[in-house]
Write a protein that holds these residues in place. Structure first.
Motif, PDB file in Angstrom:
ATOM      1  N   GLY A 197     -34.747 -56.582  45.918  1.00 13.92           N
ATOM      2  CA  GLY A 197     -35.845 -56.340  44.701  1.00 13.92           C
ATOM      3  C   GLY A 197     -36.058 -55.022  44.132  1.00 13.92           C
ATOM      4  N   GLN A 198     -35.992 -54.283  45.374  1.00  9.25           N
ATOM      5  CA  GLN A 198     -36.597 -52.945  45.341  1.00  9.25           C
ATOM      6  C   GLN A 198     -35.593 -52.017  44.601  1.00  9.25           C
ATOM      7  N   ARG A 199     -34.168 -52.323  45.092  1.00  6.24           N
ATOM      8  CA  ARG A 199     -32.959 -51.641  44.581  1.00  6.24           C
ATOM      9  C   ARG A 199     -33.102 -52.021  42.954  1.00  6.24           C
ATOM     10  N   THR A 200     -33.317 -53.197  42.435  1.00  7.96           N
ATOM     11  CA  THR A 200     -33.290 -53.251  41.076  1.00  7.96           C
ATOM     12  C   THR A 200     -34.459 -52.226  40.400  1.00  7.96           C
ATOM     13  N   MET A 201     -35.593 -52.482  41.032  1.00  6.42           N
ATOM     14  CA  MET A 201     -36.780 -51.408  40.617  1.00  6.42           C
ATOM     15  C   MET A 201     -36.513 -50.006  40.480  1.00  6.42           C
ATOM     16  N   ALA A 202     -35.615 -49.736  41.556  1.00 11.47           N
ATOM     17  CA  ALA A 202     -35.476 -48.144  41.548  1.00 11.47           C
ATOM     18  C   ALA A 202     -34.418 -47.967  40.465  1.00 11.47           C
ATOM     19  N   VAL A 203     -33.467 -48.679  40.110  1.00  8.04           N
ATOM     20  CA  VAL A 203     -32.493 -48.391  38.785  1.00  8.04           C
ATOM     21  C   VAL A 203     -33.132 -48.611  37.552  1.00  8.04           C
ATOM     22  N   ILE A 204     -34.240 -49.406  37.303  1.00  2.00           N
ATOM     23  CA  ILE A 204     -34.924 -49.307  36.290  1.00  2.00           C
ATOM     24  C   ILE A 204     -35.877 -48.069  36.003  1.00  2.00           C
ATOM     25  N   VAL A 205     -36.346 -47.685  37.194  1.00  3.73           N
ATOM     26  CA  VAL A 205     -37.158 -46.277  37.197  1.00  3.73           C
ATOM     27  C   VAL A 205     -36.317 -45.132  36.895  1.00  3.73           C
ATOM     28  N   LEU A 206     -35.233 -45.357  37.423  1.00  5.54           N
ATOM     29  CA  LEU A 206     -34.163 -44.116  36.826  1.00  5.54           C
ATOM     30  C   LEU A 206     -33.761 -44.049  35.571  1.00  5.54           C
ATOM     31  N   ALA A 207     -33.669 -45.254  35.107  1.00  5.92           N
ATOM     32  CA  ALA A 207     -33.350 -45.301  33.557  1.00  5.92           C
ATOM     33  C   ALA A 207     -34.706 -44.850  32.738  1.00  5.92           C
ATOM     34  N   LEU A 208     -35.774 -45.306  33.295  1.00  4.72           N
ATOM     35  CA  LEU A 208     -36.814 -44.805  32.510  1.00  4.72           C
ATOM     36  C   LEU A 208     -36.957 -43.383  32.384  1.00  4.72           C
ATOM     37  N   VAL A 209     -36.774 -42.641  33.904  1.00  6.72           N
ATOM     38  CA  VAL A 209     -36.983 -41.033  33.781  1.00  6.72           C
ATOM     39  C   VAL A 209     -35.793 -40.578  33.042  1.00  6.72           C
ATOM     40  N   ALA A 210     -34.445 -41.115  32.908  1.00  5.07           N
ATOM     41  CA  ALA A 210     -33.574 -40.651  32.009  1.00  5.07           C
ATOM     42  C   ALA A 210     -33.808 -40.834  30.521  1.00  5.07           C
ATOM     43  N   GLY A 211     -34.331 -41.975  30.225  1.00 10.05           N
ATOM     44  CA  GLY A 211     -34.801 -41.935  28.947  1.00 10.05           C
ATOM     45  C   GLY A 211     -36.287 -41.321  28.533  1.00 10.05           C
ATOM     46  N   GLY A 212     -36.573 -40.428  29.267  1.00  6.69           N
ATOM     47  CA  GLY A 212     -37.663 -39.663  28.906  1.00  6.69           C
ATOM     48  C   GLY A 212     -39.271 -40.149  29.291  1.00  6.69           C
ATOM     49  N   TYR A 213     -39.127 -41.238  29.942  1.00  8.10           N
ATOM     50  CA  TYR A 213     -40.564 -41.814  30.488  1.00  8.10           C
ATOM     51  C   TYR A 213     -41.271 -41.207  31.487  1.00  8.10           C
ATOM     52  N   SER A 214     -42.471 -41.124  31.838  1.00  8.84           N
ATOM     53  CA  SER A 214     -43.078 -40.737  33.038  1.00  8.84           C
ATOM     54  C   SER A 214     -43.252 -41.811  33.838  1.00  8.84           C
ATOM     55  N   VAL A 215     -42.981 -41.746  35.120  1.00  9.04           N
ATOM     56  CA  VAL A 215     -43.525 -42.947  36.245  1.00  9.04           C
ATOM     57  C   VAL A 215     -44.259 -42.274  37.182  1.00  9.04           C
ATOM     58  N   GLU A 216     -44.938 -41.429  37.046  1.00  5.05           N
ATOM     59  CA  GLU A 216     -45.640 -40.630  38.175  1.00  5.05           C
ATOM     60  C   GLU A 216     -46.544 -41.459  38.934  1.00  5.05           C
ATOM     61  N   GLY A 217     -46.964 -42.295  38.125  1.00  8.65           N
ATOM     62  CA  GLY A 217     -48.030 -43.189  38.976  1.00  8.65           C
ATOM     63  C   GLY A 217     -47.627 -44.203  39.813  1.00  8.65           C
ATOM     64  N   GLY A 218     -46.145 -44.337  40.142  1.00 10.60           N
ATOM     65  CA  GLY A 218     -45.617 -45.318  40.979  1.00 10.60           C
ATOM     66  C   GLY A 218     -44.877 -46.245  39.957  1.00 10.60           C
ATOM     67  N   ILE A 219     -44.401 -47.454  40.599  1.00  9.17           N
ATOM     68  CA  ILE A 219     -43.542 -48.389  40.144  1.00  9.17           C
ATOM     69  C   ILE A 219     -44.277 -49.029  39.160  1.00  9.17           C
ATOM     70  N   PRO A 220     -44.200 -49.071  37.873  1.00  6.46           N
ATOM     71  CA  PRO A 220     -44.763 -50.039  36.835  1.00  6.46           C
ATOM     72  C   PRO A 220     -44.686 -51.432  37.426  1.00  6.46           C
ATOM     73  N   VAL A 221     -45.817 -52.170  37.063  1.00  5.99           N
ATOM     74  CA  VAL A 221     -46.111 -53.382  37.601  1.00  5.99           C
ATOM     75  C   VAL A 221     -45.137 -54.461  36.823  1.00  5.99           C
ATOM     76  N   TRP A 222     -44.889 -54.197  35.474  1.00  6.88           N
ATOM     77  CA  TRP A 222     -43.860 -54.980  34.854  1.00  6.88           C
ATOM     78  C   TRP A 222     -42.455 -54.919  35.671  1.00  6.88           C
ATOM     79  N   VAL A 223     -42.171 -53.619  35.874  1.00  8.27           N
ATOM     80  CA  VAL A 223     -41.033 -53.566  36.526  1.00  8.27           C
ATOM     81  C   VAL A 223     -40.723 -54.456  37.956  1.00  8.27           C
ATOM     82  N   GLN A 224     -41.855 -54.409  38.642  1.00 10.10           N
ATOM     83  CA  GLN A 224     -41.766 -55.019  39.926  1.00 10.10           C
ATOM     84  C   GLN A 224     -41.811 -56.606  39.548  1.00 10.10           C
ATOM     85  N   VAL A 225     -42.716 -57.184  38.786  1.00  9.05           N
ATOM     86  CA  VAL A 225     -42.346 -58.363  38.373  1.00  9.05           C
ATOM     87  C   VAL A 225     -41.233 -59.080  37.847  1.00  9.05           C
TER      88      VAL A 225
END
Length: 336
Positions: A197-225
């Motif tokens: 599950g956390q591998r999928t979360m990591a991929v989405i976070v990488l995509a968010l960062v590449a898209g210009g979104y900030s995820v400094e607060g940690g993994i967003p809850v919607w990504v985890q769910v």
């Protein structure tokens, strides 16, 4: 275009998690169903519930992977690399499921991203060459060593388990091992949820960062769910094609050895995710543990032809998905 590609990456990541659960539920339930520790329906429902629970209880590995996994270029090139890598991993997962072969979804994803990153360089785009050393040290090396460790630990665990049961009747001993195996099967599914599950979360976070979104607060809850639900639904609808390979074709498994295999593999998943913070393949750990426990018998029951086919599949996973990821990126490159 960038927003569209970002949404498509999230969709592909959800598909990857679904196929992961669909593909890997066999690892969780094969031995417990084979030894009659659990009924097929109960085993699948437990696997689905604990996969979802595992994805929701921790994000530590996802944060580590998002930081170390790969240095993606910003914008559409980085999103294109992820799309090609995810599609390659999804395609390989479906093909190996059809072939009844257990394979590592992590190796497939790593291979796909390496291949798409190399293809990006071929067309004059940004490269991820600086990430190759990290991929080898932090991801590929643990994945290669984990089957050897799982085999050895499961083989050795049979000795003390047999000694502890020396005064028990076969009927009573099998009943106790089935209860323990049911518990360890749930624990394995929980560990699978934490790892995959956390591998999928990591991929989405990488995509968010590449898209210009900030995820400094940690993994967003919607990504985890999102990752947990996709993994759990895939597990709930998982097929039984690979269960036959693991539970019947590969080695003869009795309750004692089934319990030993699930105990070793579930423990390794927990240690890898929560203590060492390294990705481990649930498929490789469970398959190797089954072979290790099954090999420790007076008369060897390991069937070497299916084992050889599985080993060939493992060795070709990363190269095959790298080639497929590269081809897919080249096909996508005019749109990036």
């Amino acid at each position: 275009m960038e927003a569209f590609l970002l949404g498509f990456v999230v969709l592909c990541a959800g598909g990857y998690a679904f196929i992961n659960g669909f593909h890997d539920v066999s690892n969780s339930v094969a031995t417990s169903v084979r030894t009659h520790a659990l009924t097929p329906t109960i085993a699948v429902v437990l696997a689905s519930v604990f996969n979802l629970t595992g994805a929701l209880v921790s994000t530590s590995l996802a944060l580590v992977l998002a930081d170390r996994f790969v240095e993606l270029p910003q914008g559409t090139p980085g999103l294109g690399i992820l799309i090609a890598g995810l599609l390659a991993a999804c395609g390989w997962g479906l093909w190996t499921w059809w072939r009844r072969m257990p394979s590592s979804s992590t190796h497939a994803l790593v291979g796909g991203i390496i291949g798409s990153g190399a293809a990006s360089t071929l067309v004059g785009g940004p490269n991820i060459a600086e990430s190759y050393q990290v991929l080898a040290q932090q991801i590929i090396l643990p994945l290669l060593l984990s089957p050897i460790v799982a085999f050895g630990l499961a083989y050795l665990l049979v000795f003390p388990t047999t000694w502890l049961m020396r005064y028990s009747s076969p009927r009573r001993g099998d009943a106790g091992n089935r209860i323990a195996q049911a518990v360890f099967t749930s624990a394995f599914s929980l560990g699978h949820g934490i790892q995959d599950g956390q591998r999928t979360m990591a991929v989405i976070v990488l995509a968010l960062v590449a898209g210009g979104y900030s995820v400094e607060g940690g993994i967003p809850v919607w990504v985890q769910v999102f990752a947990g639900v996709a993994l759990a639904v895939g597990s709930l609808f998982g097929g039984w094609r690979i269960s036959h390979t693991l539970g019947s074709r590969l080695v003869r498994v009795d309750p004692l050895r089934g319990m030993s295999a699930t105990a070793v593999s579930s423990s390794m998943l927990f240690m890898g995710a929560l203590w060492l913070q390294i990705p481990l393949s649930s498929t490789q750990t469970m398959t190797s543990a089954i072979v290790g426990a099954g090999a420790n018998q007076r008369f060897s029951t390991v069937r070497f032809i299916p084992l050889r086919e599985i080993l060939v599949t493992w060795l070709t996973t990363a190269p095959a998905t790298a080639v497929l990821g590269g081809i897919l990126f080249l096909a996508l490159s005019p749109l990036l």
